[in-house]
Design a protein around this motif. Structure first.
Motif, short mmCIF file in Angstrom:
data_model
loop_
_atom_site.label_atom_id
_atom_site.label_comp_id
_atom_site.label_asym_id
_atom_site.label_seq_id
_atom_site.Cartn_x
_atom_site.Cartn_y
_atom_site.Cartn_z
N PRO A 34 9.18 -0.14 -10.86
CA PRO A 34 10.63 -0.34 -10.75
C PRO A 34 11.36 0.17 -11.99
O PRO A 34 10.89 0.04 -13.12
N VAL A 35 12.51 0.79 -11.75
CA VAL A 35 13.43 1.20 -12.82
C VAL A 35 14.77 0.54 -12.50
O VAL A 35 15.31 0.75 -11.40
N VAL A 36 15.29 -0.24 -13.42
CA VAL A 36 16.51 -1.02 -13.18
C VAL A 36 17.70 -0.35 -13.89
O VAL A 36 17.61 -0.01 -15.07
N VAL A 37 18.79 -0.15 -13.14
CA VAL A 37 20.06 0.29 -13.72
C VAL A 37 21.07 -0.82 -13.43
O VAL A 37 21.19 -1.26 -12.29
N GLN B 145 0.83 -1.21 0.00
CA GLN B 145 0.00 0.00 0.00
C GLN B 145 0.86 1.26 0.00
O GLN B 145 0.56 2.23 -0.70
N ARG B 146 1.95 1.22 0.76
CA ARG B 146 2.82 2.39 0.86
C ARG B 146 3.53 2.70 -0.47
O ARG B 146 3.66 3.87 -0.86
N PHE B 147 4.00 1.65 -1.15
CA PHE B 147 4.81 1.86 -2.35
C PHE B 147 4.00 1.85 -3.64
O PHE B 147 4.54 2.15 -4.70
N ARG B 148 2.73 1.52 -3.57
CA ARG B 148 1.90 1.46 -4.78
C ARG B 148 1.88 2.83 -5.47
O ARG B 148 1.65 3.87 -4.85
N GLY B 149 2.16 2.82 -6.77
CA GLY B 149 2.20 4.05 -7.54
C GLY B 149 3.51 4.81 -7.44
O GLY B 149 3.70 5.82 -8.13
N LYS B 150 4.43 4.35 -6.59
CA LYS B 150 5.71 5.04 -6.41
C LYS B 150 6.78 4.42 -7.32
O LYS B 150 6.70 3.25 -7.69
N ALA C 276 17.53 8.22 -9.87
CA ALA C 276 16.61 8.29 -8.73
C ALA C 276 16.34 9.74 -8.32
O ALA C 276 15.20 10.10 -8.01
N GLU C 277 17.39 10.56 -8.34
CA GLU C 277 17.21 11.97 -7.98
C GLU C 277 16.27 12.68 -8.95
O GLU C 277 15.34 13.39 -8.53
N VAL C 278 16.50 12.50 -10.24
CA VAL C 278 15.69 13.19 -11.25
C VAL C 278 14.24 12.72 -11.21
O VAL C 278 13.31 13.51 -11.37
N LEU C 279 14.04 11.42 -10.98
CA LEU C 279 12.69 10.87 -10.89
C LEU C 279 12.04 11.14 -9.54
O LEU C 279 10.85 10.85 -9.35
N GLN C 280 12.82 11.68 -8.58
CA GLN C 280 12.35 11.86 -7.19
C GLN C 280 11.74 10.55 -6.69
O GLN C 280 10.60 10.49 -6.20
N ALA C 281 12.52 9.50 -6.84
CA ALA C 281 12.07 8.14 -6.49
C ALA C 281 11.79 8.03 -4.99
O ALA C 281 12.37 8.75 -4.18
N GLU C 282 10.91 7.11 -4.65
CA GLU C 282 10.62 6.84 -3.25
C GLU C 282 11.80 6.14 -2.58
O GLU C 282 12.08 6.35 -1.40
N LYS C 283 12.50 5.30 -3.36
CA LYS C 283 13.61 4.54 -2.77
C LYS C 283 14.64 4.21 -3.84
O LYS C 283 14.30 3.94 -4.99
N LEU C 284 15.91 4.25 -3.43
CA LEU C 284 17.03 3.79 -4.24
C LEU C 284 17.57 2.53 -3.59
O LEU C 284 17.91 2.55 -2.39
#
Length: 298
Positions: free
Chosen positions: A62-65, A23-28, A206-214
């Motif tokens: 998820p975005v994978v590098v 629930q917390r990470f949904r949509g992030k 992650a910074e540019v996307l303002q990701a919830e978590k790296l």
């Protein structure tokens, strides 16, 4: 074969424990740097792909590098090209850069994309050249020597650092329900390709996307204190203190600095996770204890 009552209870506990985190990470958006043993061990490769697919299916983006140093080294050896390192970085001549692009942008990237697709996730492979995603500049390395009047400038060739990130192509893929898989190759103003450390690329994306978590996958349990105990739940100030007293040193230092810079630039949190553990990403995201070193951000 049916589960025993005890096993069924354990499964139910795991599922219910994961609910608040889903629930917390949904949509992030979460950026995951994929490297180390998790990229070469077949069981770990499969567990990673399944983790990424499950994240997408429950509404997380998820975005994978990814990295690929061992694969680059292996092909260079087969081609009879010597690998040379300075301060842990591969000296990358024009000839070596051709191999780096072929391995990272082709072989490794498409293997990861294919693996995620096979497990039901719609993955798309990119390099930093696609959509002008990563602008790079040549990395300058200085070495101080008491016997010299001025620091020695070391030429690493086509080794770069991130100058800027235009994540519009990543945004487009994420909102189109795809999973971006990014190879850490950038292009400079001179038009040349540059090999960039995957941790640095993951942090900047992650910074540019303002990701919830790296999430940085490594070959260690995380950050250990001087007694060998795992540290977690750290603030930026805690990390600065650990760098100052020498607890954080050596190869862990650049990784920690990358994670620290990300949270100081607006990423929700950074975590260094042991990629040698099966389903490491899910265990970190969806369990109360987690398995790595968490650095808190906003």
């Amino acid at each position: 074969m049916s589960l025993t009552p005890e096993a069924a209870t354990n499964v139910a506990h795991v599922l219910t424990e994961s609910l608040p985190y889903i629930q917390r990470f949904r949509g992030k958006t979460l950026v995951i740097k994929y490297g180390g043993n998790a990229m070469v061990d077949e069981e770990l490769k499969t567990s990673f792909a399944r983790d990424i697919v499950l994240m997408k299916l429950v509404g997380i983006n998820p975005v994978v590098v990814h990295g690929g140093g061992p694969q680059i080294g292996s092909l260079l050896e087969r081609l009879g090209i010597e690998s040379r390192f300075v301060q842990g970085m591969r000296v990358t001549t024009r000839e070596t850069m051709d191999v780096v692009e072929m391995v990272l942008g082709g072989l490794v990237n498409k293997e990861i994309v294919n693996l995620i697709n096979r497990h039901g996730g719609p993955a798309v492979g990119l390099t930093g050249k696609d959509g002008d995603l990563i602008r790079a500049r040549k990395m300058v390395v200085r070495r101080d020597d008491p016997g010299l009047d001025a620091p020695e400038i070391i030429d690493l060739g086509h080794v770069g650092e991130v100058e800027s990130v235009d994540a519009s192509v990543v945004d487009m893929l994420v909102h189109g329900n795809f999973i971006p898989v990014i190879a850490p190759i950038g292009v400079g103003k001179d038009g040349h390709s540059y090999n960039i450390n995957a941790d640095l690329v993951a942090g900047k994306v992650a910074e540019v996307l303002q990701a919830e978590k790296l999430i940085l996958l490594t070959n260690t349990p995380g950050l250990l204190d001087k007694q060998g105990q795992l540290l977690t739940g750290l603030s930026a100030e805690d990390v600065d203190q650990l760098i100052g007293d020498g607890t954080i040193h050596g190869g862990m230092l650049p990784k920690i600095r990358c994670a620290l810079e990300a949270v100081r630039s607006g990423v929700g949190s950074s975590v260094i996770v042991d990629g040698r553990v099966k389903h490491a990403v899910l265990l970190e995201l969806f369990t109360d204890e987690g398995i790595g070193t968490l650095i808190r951000g906003r």
